[in-house]
Design a protein around this motif. Structure first.
Motif, PDB file in Angstrom:
ATOM      1  N   ASN A 208       0.835  -1.206   0.000  1.00  0.00           N
ATOM      2  CA  ASN A 208       0.000   0.000   0.000  1.00  0.00           C
ATOM      3  C   ASN A 208       0.865   1.249   0.000  1.00  0.00           C
ATOM      4  N   ARG A 209       0.272   2.363  -0.334  1.00  0.00           N
ATOM      5  CA  ARG A 209       0.962   3.643  -0.306  1.00  0.00           C
ATOM      6  C   ARG A 209      -0.058   4.736  -0.042  1.00  0.00           C
ATOM      7  N   LEU A 210       0.334   5.728   0.703  1.00  0.00           N
ATOM      8  CA  LEU A 210      -0.517   6.865   1.026  1.00  0.00           C
ATOM      9  C   LEU A 210       0.153   8.122   0.508  1.00  0.00           C
ATOM     10  N   SER A 211      -0.586   8.943  -0.219  1.00  0.00           N
ATOM     11  CA  SER A 211      -0.047  10.222  -0.658  1.00  0.00           C
ATOM     12  C   SER A 211      -1.003  11.330  -0.273  1.00  0.00           C
ATOM     13  N   VAL A 212      -0.428  12.487   0.036  1.00  0.00           N
ATOM     14  CA  VAL A 212      -1.196  13.683   0.361  1.00  0.00           C
ATOM     15  C   VAL A 212      -0.547  14.843  -0.383  1.00  0.00           C
ATOM     16  N   LEU A 213      -1.360  15.621  -1.106  1.00  0.00           N
ATOM     17  CA  LEU A 213      -0.843  16.718  -1.931  1.00  0.00           C
ATOM     18  C   LEU A 213      -1.658  17.977  -1.695  1.00  0.00           C
ATOM     19  N   ASN A 214      -1.006  19.144  -1.913  1.00  0.00           N
ATOM     20  CA  ASN A 214      -1.668  20.416  -1.713  1.00  0.00           C
ATOM     21  C   ASN A 214      -1.019  21.460  -2.617  1.00  0.00           C
ATOM     22  N   GLU A 215      -1.829  22.338  -3.191  1.00  0.00           N
ATOM     23  CA  GLU A 215      -1.313  23.350  -4.122  1.00  0.00           C
ATOM     24  C   GLU A 215      -0.365  24.338  -3.451  1.00  0.00           C
ATOM     25  N   ASN A 216      -0.484  24.520  -2.137  1.00  0.00           N
ATOM     26  CA  ASN A 216       0.302  25.539  -1.442  1.00  0.00           C
ATOM     27  C   ASN A 216       1.619  25.036  -0.865  1.00  0.00           C
ATOM     28  N   TRP A 217       1.847  23.738  -0.898  1.00  0.00           N
ATOM     29  CA  TRP A 217       3.029  23.194  -0.255  1.00  0.00           C
ATOM     30  C   TRP A 217       4.280  23.358  -1.125  1.00  0.00           C
ATOM     31  N   SER A 218       5.444  23.387  -0.474  1.00  0.00           N
ATOM     32  CA  SER A 218       6.713  23.621  -1.173  1.00  0.00           C
ATOM     33  C   SER A 218       7.633  22.409  -1.127  1.00  0.00           C
ATOM     34  N   ILE A 219       7.096  21.232  -0.911  1.00  0.00           N
ATOM     35  CA  ILE A 219       7.914  20.019  -0.883  1.00  0.00           C
ATOM     36  C   ILE A 219       8.539  19.788  -2.259  1.00  0.00           C
ATOM     37  N   ALA A 220       9.822  19.528  -2.296  1.00  0.00           N
ATOM     38  CA  ALA A 220      10.503  19.279  -3.568  1.00  0.00           C
ATOM     39  C   ALA A 220      10.375  17.811  -3.958  1.00  0.00           C
ATOM     40  N   PRO A 221      10.306  17.528  -5.262  1.00  0.00           N
ATOM     41  CA  PRO A 221      10.276  16.129  -5.703  1.00  0.00           C
ATOM     42  C   PRO A 221      11.479  15.358  -5.161  1.00  0.00           C
ATOM     43  N   ARG A 222      11.218  14.164  -4.640  1.00  0.00           N
ATOM     44  CA  ARG A 222      12.228  13.265  -4.084  1.00  0.00           C
ATOM     45  C   ARG A 222      12.832  13.761  -2.764  1.00  0.00           C
TER      46      ARG A 222
ATOM     47  N   VAL B 106       5.296  15.409  -7.014  1.00  0.00           N
ATOM     48  CA  VAL B 106       4.477  16.432  -7.660  1.00  0.00           C
ATOM     49  C   VAL B 106       3.506  15.723  -8.588  1.00  0.00           C
ATOM     50  N   SER B 107       2.227  16.097  -8.536  1.00  0.00           N
ATOM     51  CA  SER B 107       1.227  15.473  -9.398  1.00  0.00           C
ATOM     52  C   SER B 107       0.069  16.432  -9.605  1.00  0.00           C
ATOM     53  N   ASP B 108      -0.365  16.585 -10.849  1.00  0.00           N
ATOM     54  CA  ASP B 108      -1.508  17.425 -11.188  1.00  0.00           C
ATOM     55  C   ASP B 108      -1.401  18.829 -10.603  1.00  0.00           C
ATOM     56  N   GLY B 109      -0.211  19.406 -10.646  1.00  0.00           N
ATOM     57  CA  GLY B 109      -0.023  20.775 -10.183  1.00  0.00           C
ATOM     58  C   GLY B 109       0.038  20.931  -8.677  1.00  0.00           C
ATOM     59  N   LYS B 110       0.087  19.815  -7.952  1.00  0.00           N
ATOM     60  CA  LYS B 110       0.177  19.866  -6.502  1.00  0.00           C
ATOM     61  C   LYS B 110       1.468  19.204  -6.039  1.00  0.00           C
ATOM     62  N   GLN B 111       1.977  19.674  -4.903  1.00  0.00           N
ATOM     63  CA  GLN B 111       3.162  19.072  -4.311  1.00  0.00           C
ATOM     64  C   GLN B 111       2.771  18.385  -3.009  1.00  0.00           C
TER      65      GLN B 111
END
Length: 205
Positions: free
Chosen positions: A85-99, A122-127
């Motif tokens: 399993n895997r859990l992801s959480v994304l938000n347009e305002n966050w500044s997390i860098a890929p990897r 990063v996915s669909d314009g969200k980080q």
């Protein structure tokens, strides 16, 4: 029952988490090579405010929900046919860098995970981030009314999980349907290397 633990991540899990960013991107709409035609995969279902669908590579299914709040937080729980399993959480305002490598705390209604390894995506314009848990995590997720996430003493999100029980049940049914399907096979009439000098005589095996 989930319990609060500090989670050293085995090497195999670290590799799985690193690969999961690409898998999540595929699940959320990026195109990947699919071994099963779209018509053969279980149809997406709306279940109590959640969407349940098969991933484009047909190697698992996911349940997702987008919350009406600043940055439109998206939560996605994926379950593979091999049980991972895997859990992801994304938000347009966050500044997390890929990897980017992160250590986060996840708390459910009856316990949680401290120092959980996660990786920036990063996915669909969200980080955001993706992480993987032990095989029993979907059951804990289904039974909890909320999921709270923190980075040290900094709160990251607090997400209501109402309806997650029915959504996870449908998620498991979706994975079972994929597992029951025969693996797609390459057409034996197609040569392994169509550009080889003996292509006409070469089998596709």
């Amino acid at each position: 029952m989930a319990r609060t633990v500090t989670t050293p991540v085995p090497a195999g899990m670290r590799r799985r988490v690193m690969r999961a960013g690409m898998i999540v991107a595929g699940a959320m709409g990026c195109h990947a090579e699919a071994p099963l035609a779209a018509r053969d995969r279980p149809a997406p279902r709306d279940v109590g405010g959640w969407t349940v669908a098969a991933s484009e590579d047909a190697k698992g299914c996911f349940v997702t929900r987008t919350y009406d709040r600043p940055g439109a937080t998206t939560l996605l729980l994926g379950l593979d046919i091999d049980g991972a399993n895997r859990l992801s959480v994304l938000n347009e305002n966050w500044s997390i860098a890929p990897r980017e490598k992160l250590k986060l705390t996840f708390r459910l209604s009856r316990g949680g995970y401290v120092g959980q390894a996660a990786v920036g995506i990063v996915s669909d314009g969200k980080q955001g981030f993706v992480t993987g848990f032990e095989a029993t995590f979907p059951s804990y997720f289904a039974a909890s009314p909320t999921l709270a996430i923190a980075r040290g003493d900094v709160p990251v999100e607090r997400l209501p999980l109402d309806g997650s029980g029915a959504a996870v049940a449908r998620l498991r049914a979706c994975v079972a349907a994929l597992r029951a399907m025969p693996a797609a096979r390459r057409d034996d009439r197609i040569p392994k290397d169509p550009f080889a000098a003996n292509a006409r005589r070469e089998s596709g095996k």
